[in-house]
Design an enzyme around this catalytic site. Structure first.
Site, PDB file in Angstrom:
ATOM      1  N   THR A   9      33.558  25.144  67.930  1.00 45.62           N
ATOM      2  CA  THR A   9      33.232  25.869  68.902  1.00 45.62           C
ATOM      3  C   THR A   9      31.707  25.758  68.731  1.00 45.62           C
ATOM      4  O   THR A   9      30.979  25.818  67.721  1.00 45.62           O
ATOM      5  CB  THR A   9      33.127  26.811  69.270  1.00 45.62           C
ATOM      6  OG1 THR A   9      32.876  28.122  68.535  1.00 45.62           O
ATOM      7  CG2 THR A   9      34.929  27.048  69.356  1.00 45.62           C
ATOM      8  N   GLY A  10      31.120  25.490  69.456  1.00 45.62           N
ATOM      9  CA  GLY A  10      29.509  25.145  69.450  1.00 45.62           C
ATOM     10  C   GLY A  10      28.787  24.401  68.794  1.00 45.62           C
ATOM     11  O   GLY A  10      27.890  24.571  68.396  1.00 45.62           O
ATOM     12  N   ALA A  11      29.345  23.160  69.078  1.00 46.38           N
ATOM     13  CA  ALA A  11      28.932  21.871  68.571  1.00 46.38           C
ATOM     14  C   ALA A  11      28.517  21.616  68.695  1.00 46.38           C
ATOM     15  O   ALA A  11      28.078  20.110  67.413  1.00 46.38           O
ATOM     16  CB  ALA A  11      30.517  20.758  67.809  1.00 46.38           C
ATOM     17  N   ASN A  12      27.897  21.170  69.718  1.00 46.12           N
ATOM     18  CA  ASN A  12      26.349  20.588  70.412  1.00 46.12           C
ATOM     19  C   ASN A  12      25.049  20.535  69.640  1.00 46.12           C
ATOM     20  O   ASN A  12      24.224  19.314  69.771  1.00 46.12           O
ATOM     21  CB  ASN A  12      26.252  20.643  71.748  1.00 46.12           C
ATOM     22  CG  ASN A  12      25.845  21.747  72.032  1.00 46.12           C
ATOM     23  OD1 ASN A  12      26.553  22.638  71.984  1.00 46.12           O
ATOM     24  ND2 ASN A  12      24.625  21.791  72.679  1.00 46.12           N
ATOM     25  N   SER A  13      24.485  21.198  69.003  1.00 47.21           N
ATOM     26  CA  SER A  13      23.935  21.757  67.967  1.00 47.21           C
ATOM     27  C   SER A  13      23.403  22.393  67.046  1.00 47.21           C
ATOM     28  O   SER A  13      24.845  22.972  66.647  1.00 47.21           O
ATOM     29  CB  SER A  13      22.866  22.544  68.987  1.00 47.21           C
ATOM     30  OG  SER A  13      23.220  23.698  70.052  1.00 47.21           O
ATOM     31  N   GLY A  14      22.359  22.680  66.768  1.00 49.25           N
ATOM     32  CA  GLY A  14      22.968  23.734  65.259  1.00 49.25           C
ATOM     33  C   GLY A  14      23.637  23.399  63.973  1.00 49.25           C
ATOM     34  O   GLY A  14      24.178  22.500  63.565  1.00 49.25           O
ATOM     35  N   TYR A 164      23.884  42.062  70.175  1.00 44.21           N
ATOM     36  CA  TYR A 164      24.330  40.715  69.044  1.00 44.21           C
ATOM     37  C   TYR A 164      25.238  41.458  68.258  1.00 44.21           C
ATOM     38  O   TYR A 164      26.057  41.360  67.116  1.00 44.21           O
ATOM     39  CB  TYR A 164      22.685  40.645  68.857  1.00 44.21           C
ATOM     40  CG  TYR A 164      22.933  39.244  68.084  1.00 44.21           C
ATOM     41  CD1 TYR A 164      23.702  38.078  68.087  1.00 44.21           C
ATOM     42  CD2 TYR A 164      22.680  39.141  66.731  1.00 44.21           C
ATOM     43  CE1 TYR A 164      24.328  36.660  67.273  1.00 44.21           C
ATOM     44  CE2 TYR A 164      22.686  37.885  65.943  1.00 44.21           C
ATOM     45  CZ  TYR A 164      23.216  36.980  66.546  1.00 44.21           C
ATOM     46  OH  TYR A 164      24.050  35.773  65.154  1.00 44.21           O
TER      47      TYR A 164
END
Length: 279
Positions: A9-14, A164
Site C-alpha cells: 500500500t502507498g506504493a507510488n512514492s517513497g 501521528y
C-alpha cells in the site's frame, strides 16, 4: 520471492515505491495499491524500468474510504486466490485535524483503520499461502503516543504529533493482537520502525507547504531505499518464518515501551476498530 504475490500500500512514492522495485527485482509479482491512478501509473512505469520486471500491477484503493477498500478487496478476490505478503506501508501526517470520508480523524483513519479493514478482509487469501506474511510499517514516534480511549478521533486538543503518534502506536497494538489471533496458522504479522526516513508525508501537494523544510532536512535523513530495508527483510527472510507479533528496527527485534505491549489497550483498540469499520 519468485512468483509470490506481494501487495504494497502507498506504493507510488517513497518507501512504498522502493519496496515495490526491490521485491519485483527479486521475482515477486507486486500489486501496487495507490489512491491516485495518475500518480500510480507514473510510479508503476518507473518501477518496471528500475526493477527490470513486468510483473508489477497497479490497483486503486483509497485507505481513507471504507467503501473503496471493500470494492478493492472484491476485485482482488475475483482475480487472485492467494496473497503471500501484505505490506501495510501507506501513511499520512495530517498537520491539522482533518477527517476521512467516513468521518475519522485522518491519522488514525488511514494509518490504522484503513489497514485494519484491508488486512482483515484479505486474511482468507493470506491463510492459503505457503507462509503468509503481514508487515505493518510503524514508527519510533509510537514512544510518545497514547491511545486516547475517551477521544480516539482527537476532537479536543489536536496537534500533529499527538495524532501521528497515536496512529503509529495503534499499528503496533494491532500487530500484537493480530498475532494472538493468528497463532496456530501459517500467517505471521510483524511491524517495524524504518528509521529516520524523510518522506513527503508532511508536504501539502496542493499548496506545497512544507516543501522548503523537506529540502533543508533531506541530507540528514535516510533515503527511501534505505528505509525500505526492514520491510523487505520482514517480507522475505526465511529465518523469521516462525516469528510473529514483534517490532523490528534494522532487522533486529526491539524491546517496546509498556504502552506498546499493553494487551488491554490492544484488545480495546481491536474491538473499537471492528465497530468503526463495520466488521
Amino acid at each position: 520471492m519468485q512468483d509470490k504475490i506481494v501487495m504494497v500500500t502507498g506504493a507510488n512514492s517513497g518507501m512504498g515505491l522502493a519496496t515495490t522495485m526491490e521485491l519485483a527485482r527479486r521475482g515477486a509479482y507486486v500489486i501496487m495499491v495507490c489512491r491516485s491512478a495518475e500518480r500510480g501509473e507514473i510510479a508503476r512505469a518507473a518501477a518496471i524500468i528500475e526493477s527490470g520486471s513486468q510483473n508489477i500491477e497497479l490497483m486503486i484503493a483509497d485507505l481513507g474510504d471504507l467503501d473503496s477498500i471493500r470494492r478493492f478487496v472484491i476485485e482482488y478476490k475475483s482475480r487472485y486466490q492467494v496473497l503471500d505478503v501484505l505490506i501495510n506501508n501507506a501513511g499520512v501526517v495530517s498537520l491539522k485535524r482533518q477527517l476521512t470520508s467516513n468521518g475519522f480523524e485522518m491519522n488514525i483513519g488511514i494509518n490504522h483503520l484503513g489497514h485494519f479493514l484491508l488486512t482483515n478482509l484479505l486474511l482468507d487469501r493470506l491463510m492459503v499461502a505457503d507462509q503468509g506474511r503481514i508487515v505493518n510499517v510503524s514508527s519510533g514516534a509510537y514512544k510518545v503516543g497514547k491511545i486516547h480511549v475517551e477521544d480516539p478521533s482527537l476532537k479536543k486538543g489536536y496537534n500533529v504529533a499527538k495524532g501521528y503518534a497515536q496512529s503509529k502506536l495503534a499499528n503496533i497494538l494491532f500487530t500484537k493482537q493480530l498475532a494472538v489471533r493468528l497463532k496456530g496458522t501459517r500467517v505471521t504479522v510483524n511491524c517495524l520502525h524504518p528509521g529516520a526516513v524523510l518522506t513527503n508525508l508532511g508536504v501539502d501537494r496542493k499548496t506545497g507547504f512544507g516543501k522548503r523544510v523537506y529540502m533543508l532536512l533531506r541530507p540528514f535523513f535516510l533515503s527511501a531505499e534505505q528505509g525500505s530495508q526492514s520491510a523487505i527483510y520482514l517480507a522475505t527472510a526465511p529465518e523469521i518464518s516462525g516469528v510473529s507479533g514483534e517490532y523490528f528496527y534494522r532487522q533486529q527485534i526491539q524491546k517496546l515501551s509498556p504502552r506498546a505491549t499493553n494487551m488491554i489497550d490492544a484488545q480495546w483498540l481491536w474491538q473499537w476498530s471492528e465497530e468503526q469499520v463495520g466488521l
